[in-house]
Design a protein around this motif. Sequence first.
Motif, PDB file in Angstrom:
ATOM      1  N   ALA A 121      38.562 -77.327  73.437  1.00 25.97           N
ATOM      2  CA  ALA A 121      38.131 -76.226  74.806  1.00 25.97           C
ATOM      3  C   ALA A 121      38.281 -75.225  74.090  1.00 25.97           C
ATOM      4  O   ALA A 121      36.766 -74.533  74.663  1.00 25.97           O
ATOM      5  CB  ALA A 121      40.232 -75.682  74.631  1.00 25.97           C
ATOM      6  N   LEU A 122      37.644 -75.062  73.110  1.00 23.14           N
ATOM      7  CA  LEU A 122      36.476 -74.008  72.354  1.00 23.14           C
ATOM      8  C   LEU A 122      35.279 -74.997  72.351  1.00 23.14           C
ATOM      9  O   LEU A 122      34.495 -73.754  73.651  1.00 23.14           O
ATOM     10  CB  LEU A 122      37.164 -74.125  70.949  1.00 23.14           C
ATOM     11  N   LYS A 123      34.670 -76.027  72.454  1.00 24.78           N
ATOM     12  CA  LYS A 123      33.519 -75.925  72.642  1.00 24.78           C
ATOM     13  C   LYS A 123      33.167 -76.313  74.424  1.00 24.78           C
ATOM     14  O   LYS A 123      32.177 -75.875  75.159  1.00 24.78           O
ATOM     15  CB  LYS A 123      33.322 -78.018  72.475  1.00 24.78           C
ATOM     16  N   VAL A 124      34.479 -76.356  75.207  1.00 22.77           N
ATOM     17  CA  VAL A 124      33.804 -76.430  76.767  1.00 22.77           C
ATOM     18  C   VAL A 124      33.587 -74.712  77.165  1.00 22.77           C
ATOM     19  O   VAL A 124      32.894 -74.642  77.732  1.00 22.77           O
ATOM     20  CB  VAL A 124      35.528 -77.109  77.069  1.00 22.77           C
ATOM     21  N   VAL A 125      34.894 -73.797  76.546  1.00 17.31           N
ATOM     22  CA  VAL A 125      34.809 -72.208  76.803  1.00 17.31           C
ATOM     23  C   VAL A 125      33.523 -72.017  76.729  1.00 17.31           C
ATOM     24  O   VAL A 125      32.219 -71.170  76.941  1.00 17.31           O
ATOM     25  CB  VAL A 125      35.373 -71.277  75.915  1.00 17.31           C
ATOM     26  N   ALA A 126      32.270 -72.664  75.339  1.00 15.58           N
ATOM     27  CA  ALA A 126      30.990 -71.692  75.080  1.00 15.58           C
ATOM     28  C   ALA A 126      30.318 -72.372  75.600  1.00 15.58           C
ATOM     29  O   ALA A 126      29.256 -71.330  76.028  1.00 15.58           O
ATOM     30  CB  ALA A 126      30.871 -72.595  73.770  1.00 15.58           C
ATOM     31  N   LYS A 127      30.170 -73.519  76.905  1.00 10.52           N
ATOM     32  CA  LYS A 127      29.201 -73.954  77.078  1.00 10.52           C
ATOM     33  C   LYS A 127      29.390 -73.887  78.763  1.00 10.52           C
ATOM     34  O   LYS A 127      28.495 -74.554  79.211  1.00 10.52           O
ATOM     35  CB  LYS A 127      28.751 -75.037  76.045  1.00 10.52           C
ATOM     36  N   ALA A 128      30.813 -73.670  78.964  1.00  8.70           N
ATOM     37  CA  ALA A 128      30.909 -74.260  80.620  1.00  8.70           C
ATOM     38  C   ALA A 128      30.425 -73.507  81.690  1.00  8.70           C
ATOM     39  O   ALA A 128      30.206 -72.258  81.608  1.00  8.70           O
ATOM     40  CB  ALA A 128      32.735 -73.907  80.416  1.00  8.70           C
ATOM     41  N   GLU A 129      30.088 -74.202  82.911  1.00  8.66           N
ATOM     42  CA  GLU A 129      28.918 -72.865  83.941  1.00  8.66           C
ATOM     43  C   GLU A 129      29.958 -71.987  84.383  1.00  8.66           C
ATOM     44  O   GLU A 129      29.618 -71.359  85.703  1.00  8.66           O
ATOM     45  CB  GLU A 129      27.967 -74.319  84.297  1.00  8.66           C
ATOM     46  N   GLY A 130      31.170 -72.823  85.203  1.00 11.45           N
ATOM     47  CA  GLY A 130      31.950 -71.801  85.180  1.00 11.45           C
ATOM     48  C   GLY A 130      33.200 -71.830  84.665  1.00 11.45           C
ATOM     49  O   GLY A 130      33.628 -72.031  83.466  1.00 11.45           O
ATOM     50  N   PRO A 131      33.978 -70.960  85.265  1.00 15.01           N
ATOM     51  CA  PRO A 131      35.871 -70.209  84.409  1.00 15.01           C
ATOM     52  C   PRO A 131      36.868 -71.539  83.940  1.00 15.01           C
ATOM     53  O   PRO A 131      36.811 -72.191  85.198  1.00 15.01           O
ATOM     54  CB  PRO A 131      36.373 -69.447  86.253  1.00 15.01           C
ATOM     55  N   VAL A 132      36.742 -70.902  83.034  1.00 12.12           N
ATOM     56  CA  VAL A 132      37.993 -72.036  82.162  1.00 12.12           C
ATOM     57  C   VAL A 132      39.429 -71.459  81.915  1.00 12.12           C
ATOM     58  O   VAL A 132      39.177 -69.771  81.273  1.00 12.12           O
ATOM     59  CB  VAL A 132      37.364 -72.394  81.032  1.00 12.12           C
ATOM     60  N   VAL A 133      40.262 -71.381  82.368  1.00 16.68           N
ATOM     61  CA  VAL A 133      41.768 -71.111  81.967  1.00 16.68           C
ATOM     62  C   VAL A 133      42.267 -71.535  81.157  1.00 16.68           C
ATOM     63  O   VAL A 133      41.882 -72.812  81.242  1.00 16.68           O
ATOM     64  CB  VAL A 133      42.426 -70.472  82.881  1.00 16.68           C
ATOM     65  N   LEU A 134      42.510 -70.576  79.779  1.00 17.62           N
ATOM     66  CA  LEU A 134      43.602 -71.215  79.025  1.00 17.62           C
ATOM     67  C   LEU A 134      44.591 -70.868  78.999  1.00 17.62           C
ATOM     68  O   LEU A 134      45.155 -69.765  79.303  1.00 17.62           O
ATOM     69  CB  LEU A 134      42.955 -70.995  77.253  1.00 17.62           C
ATOM     70  N   VAL A 135      45.973 -71.841  78.977  1.00 21.38           N
ATOM     71  CA  VAL A 135      47.607 -71.493  79.647  1.00 21.38           C
ATOM     72  C   VAL A 135      48.407 -71.910  78.004  1.00 21.38           C
ATOM     73  O   VAL A 135      47.773 -73.241  77.758  1.00 21.38           O
ATOM     74  CB  VAL A 135      47.737 -72.670  80.520  1.00 21.38           C
ATOM     75  N   ARG A 136      49.439 -71.210  77.609  1.00 21.48           N
ATOM     76  CA  ARG A 136      49.525 -71.733  76.280  1.00 21.48           C
ATOM     77  C   ARG A 136      51.154 -72.859  76.652  1.00 21.48           C
ATOM     78  O   ARG A 136      51.027 -73.461  77.893  1.00 21.48           O
ATOM     79  CB  ARG A 136      50.861 -69.855  76.459  1.00 21.48           C
ATOM     80  N   ALA A 137      51.513 -73.702  75.779  1.00 16.30           N
ATOM     81  CA  ALA A 137      52.184 -74.656  76.171  1.00 16.30           C
ATOM     82  C   ALA A 137      53.395 -73.950  76.600  1.00 16.30           C
ATOM     83  O   ALA A 137      54.112 -74.938  77.707  1.00 16.30           O
ATOM     84  CB  ALA A 137      52.585 -75.120  74.005  1.00 16.30           C
ATOM     85  N   ASP A 138      53.941 -73.341  76.117  1.00 18.63           N
ATOM     86  CA  ASP A 138      55.392 -72.595  76.733  1.00 18.63           C
ATOM     87  C   ASP A 138      55.210 -71.863  77.846  1.00 18.63           C
ATOM     88  O   ASP A 138      56.592 -71.376  78.456  1.00 18.63           O
ATOM     89  CB  ASP A 138      55.873 -71.491  75.327  1.00 18.63           C
ATOM     90  N   ALA A 139      54.067 -71.718  78.421  1.00 20.29           N
ATOM     91  CA  ALA A 139      53.840 -70.990  79.299  1.00 20.29           C
ATOM     92  C   ALA A 139      54.843 -71.631  80.535  1.00 20.29           C
ATOM     93  O   ALA A 139      55.021 -72.611  80.782  1.00 20.29           O
ATOM     94  CB  ALA A 139      52.004 -70.713  80.039  1.00 20.29           C
ATOM     95  N   ASP A 140      55.494 -71.116  81.776  1.00 16.21           N
ATOM     96  CA  ASP A 140      56.498 -71.235  82.630  1.00 16.21           C
ATOM     97  C   ASP A 140      56.103 -70.007  83.447  1.00 16.21           C
ATOM     98  O   ASP A 140      55.491 -68.543  83.028  1.00 16.21           O
ATOM     99  CB  ASP A 140      57.991 -71.045  82.205  1.00 16.21           C
ATOM    100  N   ALA A 141      56.282 -70.237  85.136  1.00 12.39           N
ATOM    101  CA  ALA A 141      55.802 -69.826  86.326  1.00 12.39           C
ATOM    102  C   ALA A 141      56.996 -68.010  85.793  1.00 12.39           C
ATOM    103  O   ALA A 141      55.825 -67.389  86.942  1.00 12.39           O
ATOM    104  CB  ALA A 141      56.967 -70.870  87.455  1.00 12.39           C
ATOM    105  N   PRO A 142      57.777 -68.242  85.638  1.00 19.18           N
ATOM    106  CA  PRO A 142      58.487 -66.588  85.419  1.00 19.18           C
ATOM    107  C   PRO A 142      57.736 -65.979  84.650  1.00 19.18           C
ATOM    108  O   PRO A 142      58.320 -64.840  84.895  1.00 19.18           O
ATOM    109  CB  PRO A 142      59.863 -66.910  84.521  1.00 19.18           C
ATOM    110  N   ASP A 143      56.639 -66.484  83.546  1.00 22.74           N
ATOM    111  CA  ASP A 143      56.108 -65.437  82.662  1.00 22.74           C
ATOM    112  C   ASP A 143      55.103 -64.540  83.405  1.00 22.74           C
ATOM    113  O   ASP A 143      54.792 -63.690  82.374  1.00 22.74           O
ATOM    114  CB  ASP A 143      55.064 -66.050  81.829  1.00 22.74           C
ATOM    115  N   GLU A 144      54.638 -65.116  85.293  1.00 18.72           N
ATOM    116  CA  GLU A 144      53.312 -64.696  85.241  1.00 18.72           C
ATOM    117  C   GLU A 144      53.819 -63.710  86.102  1.00 18.72           C
ATOM    118  O   GLU A 144      53.744 -62.531  86.630  1.00 18.72           O
ATOM    119  CB  GLU A 144      52.859 -65.606  87.013  1.00 18.72           C
ATOM    120  N   HIS A 145      55.305 -63.252  86.429  1.00 15.20           N
ATOM    121  CA  HIS A 145      56.113 -62.297  87.212  1.00 15.20           C
ATOM    122  C   HIS A 145      56.803 -60.971  86.753  1.00 15.20           C
ATOM    123  O   HIS A 145      56.845 -61.366  85.415  1.00 15.20           O
ATOM    124  CB  HIS A 145      57.194 -63.388  88.184  1.00 15.20           C
ATOM    125  N   VAL A 146      56.696 -60.533  86.809  1.00 15.34           N
ATOM    126  CA  VAL A 146      57.767 -58.687  86.314  1.00 15.34           C
ATOM    127  C   VAL A 146      59.463 -59.226  86.743  1.00 15.34           C
ATOM    128  O   VAL A 146      59.938 -60.119  87.501  1.00 15.34           O
ATOM    129  CB  VAL A 146      57.036 -58.001  87.852  1.00 15.34           C
TER     130      VAL A 146
END
Length: 295
Positions: A121-146
Motif C-alpha cells: 500500500a505504501l508503494k502504491v500511495v507513493a507512485k499512484a497517478e490517481g487518488p488512493v483511499v486507505l481503509v481501516r480493517a475494522d471500518a464499518d458503514a456506521p463509522d462514517e455517520h454521526v
Amino acid sequence: MEHPVVVGVDGSDESMAAALWAAREALRRGRPLRMVHAWDRYTRWRDTVLAGAAQHHLARRALRRAQERVRAACPGLPLSDEPLAGPAATALLRESGSARPLVLGSHGWSGFAGFLVGSVALKVVAKAEGPVVLVRADADAPDEHVPEADGAAAEHTGYRDVLLALDVADSCDEVVEYAFEAARLRRARLRAVYAWNSSGARGLGPGDVALLDRPAQAEEWLGFLRTALAPWRDKYPDVPVLETVVEDKPGTALPRAAAGASLLVVGHRLPHHTGPVTHATIQHAGCAVAVVPYR
C-alpha cells in the motif's frame, strides 16, 4: 469512459472492509465497482504452472467471497472482478491510472504504532497517478455517520465531516477539488485544517507572519486559508465549510483532527516519495484516508 472505483482484494478482513467501503463509494459516485486480486509470483521455473494455477484459484476464491459480501450489502451495484499477476504493487499501480479512486485496506491497529499500512500500500500511495483511499480493517458503514443522540452507532444519520489537510503555501486544485466533491457527495461539512508552527512560520505577502504574536499569527493563517478556499466555496455553494488553523506539528494535528471525520483528504506531490506529514497521517488517522497526487 467512466472511471470505476477499484478495490484491491486479497481475502483478508482488511481487504473485505476496503471492498465494502469501495462499494459504498461507488454508489455515492454512481460508478461501477471493479475488484482486483494481485499477487507476487516468486516460484522456481519447474513450479510455475502448478503455482500459477494455485494462485489463480486462490484469487478467484477471494474475489468470489468479496463479491458475495458486496452484493449482499449493495444489491444492484454494477460489479466486475479480475485476478492480476504480480508484482502486486506494480499491478495495483497500473489500476490506479484509471481508478477514481483506488481503495486498499490497512492492517488495522497496533497498540503503539496506530494505523498499520503494508509495504504494498505504501508503494502504491507513493507512485499512484490517481487518488488512493486507505481503509481501516475494522471500518464499518456506521463509522462514517454521526452517532445517534444517545451515542449509538447509526447508518441513517448524516455523514461526519470530510477533513481536508491543506498547506496554504502549497494548495493544490486536485486535492481541494477531491475534498469538496467528497463532501458534496456525502452532503457533509468540509472542515479544512492548516497546522502551523510558530517556530517555523513563514512570511506570505507584504507582512511577515513570523513577526506577529501567536493570536495574530493564527488569525493571519486563517485569513490565508479562507482566501485559498474562497473560489471553491463559490464553485460548491451547497457544501458548508469550516476553516480551522492549529498551532501544532501537522503530523500530530491532522490525525487528532481526523478522530471525528468520515474521510481525511491529504495531498502527495509527485514524483517525490511520500513526505513525513502524509506518512504520519496515513499511519495514525482514525478514519479512511484519501491520498490525492498532484504535480
